[in-house]
Enzyme design. Structure first.
Site: not given
Ligand SMILES: CCCCCCCCCCCCC[C@H](O)CC(=O)SCCNC(=O)CCNC(=O)[C@H](O)C(C)(C)COP(=O)(O)OP(=O)(O)OC[C@H]1O[C@@H](n2cnc3c(N)ncnc32)[C@H](O)[C@@H]1OP(=O)(O)O
Ligand SMILES: NC(=O)c1ccc[n+]([C@@H]2O[C@H](COP(=O)([O-])OP(=O)(O)OC[C@H]3O[C@@H](n4cnc5c(N)ncnc54)[C@H](O)[C@@H]3O)[C@@H](O)[C@H]2O)c1
Length: 728
Positions: A63, A103, A106, A126
């Site tokens: 997400a 996600g 998932e 997460e």
């Molecule tokens: C209101 C009541 C609600 C109650 C109801 C409950 C229902 C719940 C339903 C929820 C559904 C949830 C779904 C899921 O479980 C949740 C998620 O998926 S959370 C996200 C999990 N993912 C991560 O944590 C991954 C994070 N990213 C990384 O680890 C790394 O970025 C990478 C992917 C391994 C890549 O690494 P690198 O190559 O080194 O590159 P960068 O890290 O520099 O990233 C490049 C660029 O992308 C941006 N970015 C990366 N991932 C995300 C992301 N997931 N979201 C937003 N942005 C992301 C990163 O910031 C960089 O951008 P910059 O900051 O440089 O502009």
């Protein structure tokens, strides 16, 4: 992300682009397109099977993290889509390339089969952003790979390789060639075959003979590792629910727990920390140099001078980063000791890496060479000096380096606090001199404080930043001042801790309060670990204690301000901390690691108070916390105002990665924004009135200005730096 429709008995493949190519994380548009695609596939009788893959060789990073703090919470509708995939009557195969995280993974758990590329990485990270897998992942993963493995992956958030995923049964196949084609081939083979047994929501969680005992023990471990962070424990609870309840009830529990985390301040802090770490990569300096225009130079060979505590770890980090290194000491005796220490560290690292299927080659002289003769440094591209913290010695070394090293070589110093310009002044290339401040143990700690001097060129900064990246460290570019960012902010924190002892606290009281706050280790345990003699030497060099102190100087005052001689008195008694078996605590032996409160210290403190006629008073937890933390934060505001760091996130990244600040509190400046700047100001004013001889308690002018400007949000602070306030 694409949904690829696979046609029975037909070679034609219908691809439907769902997302903007550059996005690797889910936005509302991606979710909508995924849902529409699945529904279309379901409704179209000519479609017999489906594959889901990513764009540009990346499956999905989950997400959009920014969406969690926006009012229109994106990604929250993912769970029902995963269920929709799973319910499909047509086989759905995930083709995992690059990354499948959060996600993203998932979604693959809803698919009936998963094929991964050999280079792919998977995980449910997460927990690292203060959440739990909220798209039914806490319920499906344990059903697929069992509770122990699911607990490990979900509560640590670690990434796993394709080969580990295959071993765990998380993926069905690993391929070296085109993953999407392999997935389409598999999808075609599956047409018409039963899918019920592949729907994870219908499977029971594999039983363990001792599930209850296992979970009880696991919870203890999870809580211990979490150090006050909520998410790991709630991840645990969601998985526990999977072991106790039917799938639908487990999903309800997962949502409930997810919501608790989502609305907790900790998730906000951890997500701030995620973006702060990425923001500091985009460095700028007040003179206009920036990551956008500066290019790093390649480092093909490096050298480290001094193989003491720091040099050993730095050599290890360079070897791990596959940069050939020359390690240099002052004489053969020191060299042999240093060599043994380096080899031991490298052997341990090699063992750790082997467990993850990697190798570390360090027995090759082309990769690691030991020497005492500076002449071997003629061909290196970069030198990191890590000799004793002594300006005269550092200048002597830099002068020598400047004469011996090739003109393009970069000269870096690992000084903790000394003036980079003064060190650079003895070289003929001050533009290539820079501070690279590693943290102990240097092969473990992620922070690299990168300090530019007055003459340091943008290329030199870019090269140091690139070096940090190659060593898998977080580089933070800061300006030159005594102690730079980290140690400068640490000084008033430790000073307050010592003043609290003078007034009535015991070392273990102060440490406990700060450890309960979430610091890995309190200031006195830290001081015992680092060695009290280090600060003592520095204070002697500054003329604050020792033989150069002017006769008649008051014991508790220096330059008209309050000073505590307590640490000096301990050093005079040979109490240097762990290394001598005694410091602020007592240890089982010299070099021992288990700190025990020391009755000797308690009576020493009361005698000290009697001698100086200080009335012992009870100091509560609130005062301990506020005086230690608010002075540290106050110094942070001065650092920002002076342009030593270009934003509060720099200070936060330094503190989280170098000083054990609890990440779930987002760093000191983020924490200040959550406490509220007016509250911090009011408390500093109060303590400053009580202790007028402690300048570190006087509120920073920048803090006062921000309060006068109405306590703006943290990301606006810097824009107020030069704005006029008529309330001041
Ligand atoms: C209101 C009541 C609600 C109650 C109801 C409950 C229902 C719940 C339903 C929820 C559904 C949830 C779904 C899921 O479980 C949740 C998620 O998926 S959370 C996200 C999990 N993912 C991560 O944590 C991954 C994070 N990213 C990384 O680890 C790394 O970025 C990478 C992917 C391994 C890549 O690494 P690198 O190559 O080194 O590159 P960068 O890290 O520099 O990233 C490049 C660029 O992308 C941006 N970015 C990366 N991932 C995300 C992301 N997931 N979201 C937003 N942005 C992301 C990163 O910031 C960089 O951008 P910059 O900051 O440089 O502009
Ligand atoms: N120890 C820490 O926690 C820490 C953390 C960050 C930065 N630093 C800084 O790193 C530097 C090194 O600190 P340390 O703790 O590793 O010191 P240390 O005393 O453990 O090691 C210094 C080493 O430098 C060697 N040396 C001295 N003169 C030399 C010369 N002329 N040529 C080659 N080698 C020489 C010594 O033999 C010794 O092995 C200092 O500037 C210190 O302030 C230390």
């Amino acid at each position: 992300m694409r949904v690829t429709f696979s046609l029975f008995h037909a070679l034609a493949v219908l691809n439907w682009l769902l997302a903007t190519e550059s996005l690797i994380y889910f936005s509302l548009a991606v979710l909508q397109a995924l849902e529409d695609g699945l529904k279309r596939a379901d409704a179209d009788p000519s479609v017999k099977a489906v594959t889901i893959c990513g764009e540009n060789g990346k499956f999905s990073a989950g997400a959009d993290i920014r969406g969690f703090s926006s009012p229109n919470k994106q990604g929250l509708g993912l769970g029902p889509i995963v269920s929709l995939i799973e319910r499909s009557e047509k086989p759905v195969v995930a083709a995992i390339e690059g990354i499948a995280l959060g996600g993203g993974l998932e979604v693959t758990l809803g698919c009936h089969y998963r094929i991964a590329h050999v280079q792919a990485r998977m995980g449910l990270p997460e927990v690292t952003i203060g959440l739990l897998p909220g798209a039914e992942g806490t319920q499906r993963l344990p059903r697929l790979i069992g509770v122990p493995a699911a607990l490990d992956i979900i509560t640590t958030g670690r990434h796993i390789s394709a080969s580990e995923a295959l071993k765990l049964g998380l993926v069905d196949e690993v391929v070296e060639e085109n993953t999407v084609e392999a997935a389409i081939r598999l999808a075609n083979r599956l047409i018409g075959q039963p899918l019920g047994h592949r729907r994870l929501s219908l499977k029971p969680v594999p039983k363990l003979p001792n599930m209850e005992a296992f979970l009880t023990e696991a919870l203890v471990k999870v809580k211990k590792r979490a150090q006050g962070c909520l998410a790991p424990e709630l991840c645990f609870q969601a998985i526990k629910a999977a072991t106790e309840q039917p799938f639908a009830d487990g999903v309800r529990k997962e949502r409930e727990l997810f919501n608790i985390l989502l609305t907790s301040g900790q998730a906000k802090a951890l997500q701030y920390a995620f973006f702060a770490e990425r923001a500091v990569e985009k460095w700028t300096t007040p003179s206009g140099a920036s990551w956008k225009t500066a290019s790093p130079q390649p480092i093909r060979k490096a050298a480290v001078i001094g193989l003491g505590t720091m040099g050993r770890g730095i050599v290890t980090s360079l070897v791990k980063a596959k940069i050939p290194v020359v390690a240099l000491e002052q004489d053969l005796e020191y060299l042999n000791t240093g060599r043994k220490a380096v080899m031991l560290l490298l052997e341990r690292e090699a063992m750790k890496m082997e467990q993850g299927g990697q190798t570390l080659d360090f027995n090759n002289p082309a990769r690691l060479q030991f020497a005492v003769d500076f002449d071997v440094l003629r061909d290196v591209d970069l030198v990191i000096e890590a000799v004793f913290e002594n300006m005269a010695l550092k200048k002597e070394i830099f002068n020598k380096l400047s004469r011996i090293c090739k003109p393009e070589a970069f000269l870096c110093t690992n000084t903790s606090a000394l003036n980079i310009d003064e060190i650079a002044s003895v070289t003929s290339r001050p533009q290539q001199v820079i501070g690279t401040h590693f943290f102990s143990p240097a092969h473990v700690m992620r922070l690299l404080e990168i300090i530019y001097g007055r003459h340091t060129s943008p290329t030199t900064i870019a090269t140091a930043m690139q070096l940090a990246k190659v060593m898998k460290k977080v580089g933070v570019v800061v300006g030159n001042c005594f102690g730079f960012v980290g140690n400068r902010m640490m000084f008033p924190y430790v000073q307050q801790a010592v003043f609290l002892l003078e007034e009535g606290s015991r070392p273990e009281d102060v440490d406990q309060v700060l450890e309960d706050f979430g610091f890995k280790i309190g200031p006195f345990r830290m001081s015992d670990l680092a060695g009290l003699d280090v600060g003592w030497r520095s204070r002697k060099d500054q003329g604050l204690t020792g033989p150069t102190l002017a006769p008649g100087t008051s014991a508790r005052q220096r330059h008209g301000y309050r000073y505590s001689p307590l640490p000096d008195l301990l050093c005079e008694k040979g109490r240097f901390g762990q290394k001598t078996g005694k410091g602020w605590y007592q240890y089982e032996k010299a070099g021992g690691r288990t700190a025990k409160p020391d009755p000797w210290i308690h009576s020493f403190l009361s005698e000290y108070r009697d001698t100086h006629q200080i009335k012992t008073r009870f100091i509560d937890q609130e005062e301990i916390l506020e005086r230690c933390l608010f002075t540290l934060i106050n110094e942070g505001f001065d650092i920002l105002a002076e342009g030593i760091a270009s934003g509060p996130e720099h200070l936060d990244v330094v503190y989280i990665n170098g000083y054990g600040w609890p990440k779930h509190r987002g760093g000191p400046m983020f924490y200040a924004s959550t406490v509220g700047l007016p509250n911090i100001l009011a408390k500093l004013q109060k303590y400053s009135e009580i202790h007028p001889d402690v300048p570190q308690l006087r509120p920073s002018a920048f803090l006062k200005k921000l309060v006068a400007m109405g306590n703006p949000p943290l990301n606006d602070w810097m824009s107020y730096l030069h704005r006029q306030s008529n309330k001041l």
